[in-house]
Design an enzyme around this catalytic site. Structure first.
Site, PDB file in Angstrom:
ATOM      1  N   LYS A  92      -1.389   6.646   4.486  1.00  0.00           N
ATOM      2  CA  LYS A  92      -0.654   5.851   4.994  1.00  0.00           C
ATOM      3  C   LYS A  92       0.268   6.060   5.346  1.00  0.00           C
ATOM      4  O   LYS A  92       1.979   5.412   4.613  1.00  0.00           O
ATOM      5  CB  LYS A  92      -1.100   4.356   4.014  1.00  0.00           C
ATOM      6  CG  LYS A  92      -0.835   3.773   4.960  1.00  0.00           C
ATOM      7  CD  LYS A  92      -0.940   1.812   4.443  1.00  0.00           C
ATOM      8  CE  LYS A  92      -0.080   0.513   4.376  1.00  0.00           C
ATOM      9  NZ  LYS A  92      -0.191  -0.192   3.242  1.00  0.00           N
ATOM     10  N   ASP A 104       5.360  -3.203   7.829  1.00  0.00           N
ATOM     11  CA  ASP A 104       4.991  -4.066   6.914  1.00  0.00           C
ATOM     12  C   ASP A 104       4.761  -5.388   6.839  1.00  0.00           C
ATOM     13  O   ASP A 104       5.166  -5.570   6.401  1.00  0.00           O
ATOM     14  CB  ASP A 104       4.320  -3.619   5.940  1.00  0.00           C
ATOM     15  CG  ASP A 104       2.706  -3.993   5.772  1.00  0.00           C
ATOM     16  OD1 ASP A 104       2.270  -5.491   6.384  1.00  0.00           O
ATOM     17  OD2 ASP A 104       2.046  -3.927   4.876  1.00  0.00           O
ATOM     18  N   LYS A 137       4.344 -11.917   6.131  1.00  0.00           N
ATOM     19  CA  LYS A 137       4.483 -11.868   4.487  1.00  0.00           C
ATOM     20  C   LYS A 137       6.279 -12.693   4.441  1.00  0.00           C
ATOM     21  O   LYS A 137       6.337 -13.374   5.345  1.00  0.00           O
ATOM     22  CB  LYS A 137       4.802 -10.861   4.371  1.00  0.00           C
ATOM     23  CG  LYS A 137       4.012  -9.441   4.775  1.00  0.00           C
ATOM     24  CD  LYS A 137       4.388  -8.460   3.950  1.00  0.00           C
ATOM     25  CE  LYS A 137       3.508  -6.857   3.470  1.00  0.00           C
ATOM     26  NZ  LYS A 137       2.476  -7.681   2.147  1.00  0.00           N
ATOM     27  N   GLU A 171      -3.841  -4.291   6.853  1.00  0.00           N
ATOM     28  CA  GLU A 171      -3.709  -3.440   7.489  1.00  0.00           C
ATOM     29  C   GLU A 171      -3.581  -2.331   6.860  1.00  0.00           C
ATOM     30  O   GLU A 171      -4.268  -1.113   8.223  1.00  0.00           O
ATOM     31  CB  GLU A 171      -2.274  -3.783   8.082  1.00  0.00           C
ATOM     32  CG  GLU A 171      -1.576  -2.983   7.528  1.00  0.00           C
ATOM     33  CD  GLU A 171      -0.531  -3.156   6.472  1.00  0.00           C
ATOM     34  OE1 GLU A 171      -1.198  -4.087   6.267  1.00  0.00           O
ATOM     35  OE2 GLU A 171      -0.400  -2.719   5.867  1.00  0.00           O
ATOM     36  N   ARG A 200      -5.537  -0.270   4.749  1.00  0.00           N
ATOM     37  CA  ARG A 200      -6.756   0.063   4.771  1.00  0.00           C
ATOM     38  C   ARG A 200      -7.924  -0.097   6.847  1.00  0.00           C
ATOM     39  O   ARG A 200      -8.851   0.322   6.983  1.00  0.00           O
ATOM     40  CB  ARG A 200      -8.140  -1.177   4.075  1.00  0.00           C
ATOM     41  CG  ARG A 200      -8.064  -2.209   4.535  1.00  0.00           C
ATOM     42  CD  ARG A 200      -8.342  -2.762   3.469  1.00  0.00           C
ATOM     43  NE  ARG A 200      -7.569  -3.439   2.814  1.00  0.00           N
ATOM     44  CZ  ARG A 200      -7.396  -4.362   0.746  1.00  0.00           C
ATOM     45  NH1 ARG A 200      -9.027  -4.892   1.036  1.00  0.00           N
ATOM     46  NH2 ARG A 200      -6.254  -4.805   0.925  1.00  0.00           N
TER      47      ARG A 200
END
Ligand code: BES
Ligand code: MN
Ligand code: ZN
Length: 498
Positions: free
Chosen positions: A265, A270, A277, A349, A351
């Site tokens: 990944k 993120d 978040k 995200e 996955r």
């Protein structure tokens, strides 16, 4: 750091500011063990704890004898069969820390006569400990406001029992390469999101390919659209940075031999997307490309070591931000293999970028796939920072990873993937949802990925708790990027190369 190998027989020629000697707990009581001949006697102890307990240290000046200025006696705990590779990795790393404290730029470590793990494994581990411990991330420091720059220990010597020096030399070579690879992963991890963009990872992959002779292919958004990678493209929609799918190929086996595939990944930042978040700690999400960094670094090592297998390294890379075109909760996207996914939470995200990458890799007919990803906070809740979670469709691959984890000190521990977990992903609207609720978050994430690996033997490492961290109690790690699981991946590939 550069590490060379020396023989105990040549100690008289050794010119070192610091010789590090292992002390086994309980062996010699409170007395200093004799120094190896022909190093001189001990004078001026700088510190005094000779219990042999792990990490306890006596540093002393050497009064006479050739070339060795100081000796550090470092406890390694109980010796004999109990003395494993990880003990020696840490032992050598402590030597680097002792050198740093004294502003010495080189250090020599003495291997025990008969380590439980064998001399080759011990020599390799010591080299790894030296190289890993000497790493620092200084790229973005100008030195402003610093009294003096910290000491970088630039050279190391591993001193082997005379009878096994050839085996030790080869092992030091391997250890130096895999540890340098891990340091390379740590550098990539440490770079912030505004530096380490998806294109930055691609550029890094290009220089790796150039350096060690790998084939490379990098897909951008246009080719992703042609491939129908709707899940990967959905994650990237909220960002101005273009996504990249990096494909590295090492041709070390026969033509037509099915490759081993490593997938990581490469989410370069993120923020969570529209399901944003909380602010606290969000800066750590620059580390969400740790799996990708480990795969790129492992491919460098595989090329450098000339591993006799065909190996693929694949890294889907994107940001996860909140632009006006960002994917929204409830949106349904179509993956490369034609399945529809209801995006309940845009923060799940990883996955989504991995599923299209895994499906793409399956099309290359690999023998087995191992992916690694900072995929779920639940993995941290489950195992803390001591082990990565490992799950998969193939018990053999899972067992190999656990063994490789034990040998490298990058441990992983299994969780089940029972078919029933799949039900938590059921969606009213689409084939499935991208989240499975609170229970078993690490497992349902893996259950999602499983939908995209077909019949290929596959295992998944959730490295959310191990790839980086605030803990620096392991002497060969510092706060920040740990480079995990670079050495584990290389070890697994080498174990399959026979
Ligand atoms: N990158 C995170 C996982 C993560 C969390 C890594 C903490 C390292 C430390 C991942 O993309 C994520 O946000 N996962 C969510 C999934 C949830 C929405 C189902 C999580 O774990 O909270
Ligand atoms: Mn996320
Ligand atoms: Zn993430």
């Amino acid at each position: 750091m550069h590490v060379r190998t020396a023989s105990r027989a040549d100690l008289a020629d050794l010119d070192t500011p610091l010789l590090v000697v292992p002390v086994v707990a309980g062996a010699d009581g409170p007395e200093l063990p004799p120094l190896p001949d022909p190093v001189g006697g001990v004078a001026d102890r700088e510190s005094d704890d000779l219990s042999g307990a792990v990490g306890r240290t006596v540093v002393a000046r050497v009064s006479a004898g050739p070339g060795t200025a100081r000796v550090a006696f470092v406890g390694v705990g109980p010796g004999g069969d109990a003395l494993g590779a990880e003990d020696l990795r840490r032992f050598a790393a402590r030597g680097v820390r002792l050198a740093e404290e004294r502003r010495l730029t080189s250090v020599a470590v003495l291997l025990p006569d008969d380590p439980g793990c064998g001399v080759a494994a011990a020599a390799r581990a010591a080299a790894e400990g030296l190289v890993l411990a000497s790493w620092r991330f200084r790229e973005l420091k100008t030195g402003a406001g610093e009294d003096e720059a910290p000491t970088v220990v630039e050279s190391g010597v591993v001193i082997s029992p005379a009878a096994s020096v050839d085996a030790a030399r080869d092992a030091v070579q391997v250890g130096s390469v895999v540890a340098a690879a891990e340091n390379r992963a740590r550098n990539l991890q440490s770079r912030p999101g505004n530096v380490a963009t998806p294109e930055h990872l691609a550029a890094e992959a290009r220089s790796i390919a150039e350096e060690v002779g790998l084939e490379i292919d990098v897909l951008g958004p246009e080719r992703m659209r042609e491939e129908g990678m709707g899940a990967l493209l959905a994650v990237t929609a909220g960002s101005d940075q273009e996504p990249r799918l990096i494909v590295l190929r090492h041709h070390g086996g026969a033509d037509g031999e099915a490759p081993l595939a490593l997938v990581g990944k490469g989410l370069t930042f993120d923020a969570g997307g529209i399901s944003i978040k909380p602010a606290k700690g969000m800066e750590e999400m620059k580390f969400d490309m740790s799996g990708g960094a480990a795969v790129l670094a492992a491919m460098w090592a595989v090329g450098k070591l000339g591993v006799k297998r065909n190996v693929l390294g694949v890294v889907p890379s994107s940001e996860n931000l909140l632009g006006a075109s960002a994917v929204k909760p409830g949106d349904v996207v179509t993956t490369r293999n034609g399945k529809t996914v209801e995006v309940i939470n845009t923060d799940a995200e990883g996955r989504l970028i991995l599923c299209d990458a895994l499906d793409y890799v399956v099309g290359m007919e690999p023998e087995a796939i191992v992916d690694c990803a900072t995929l779920t906070g639940a993995a941290v809740i489950c195992l803390g920072h001591q082990a990565s979670a490992v799950l998969g469709t193939d018990d053999g691959v899972v067992a190999e990873l656990r063994e490789a984890g034990d040998r490298t000190g990058e441990r992983c521990w299994p969780l089940p993937l029972y078919a029933e977990y799949r039900k938590q992903l059921s969606s009213e609207t689409a084939d499935f949802k991208n989240v499975g609720g609170r229970p078993a978050g690490t497992i349902t994430a893996a259950a999602f990925l499983r939908e995209f690996v077909g019949d290929v033997p596959w295992a998944h490492l959730d490295i959310a708790g191990t790839a980086y961290g605030e803990i620096d109690d392991v002497p060969y790690r510092r706060k920040g990027g740990h480079g995990v699981p670079t050495r584990l991946l290389v070890e697994w590939v080498r174990s399959r190369a026979g």
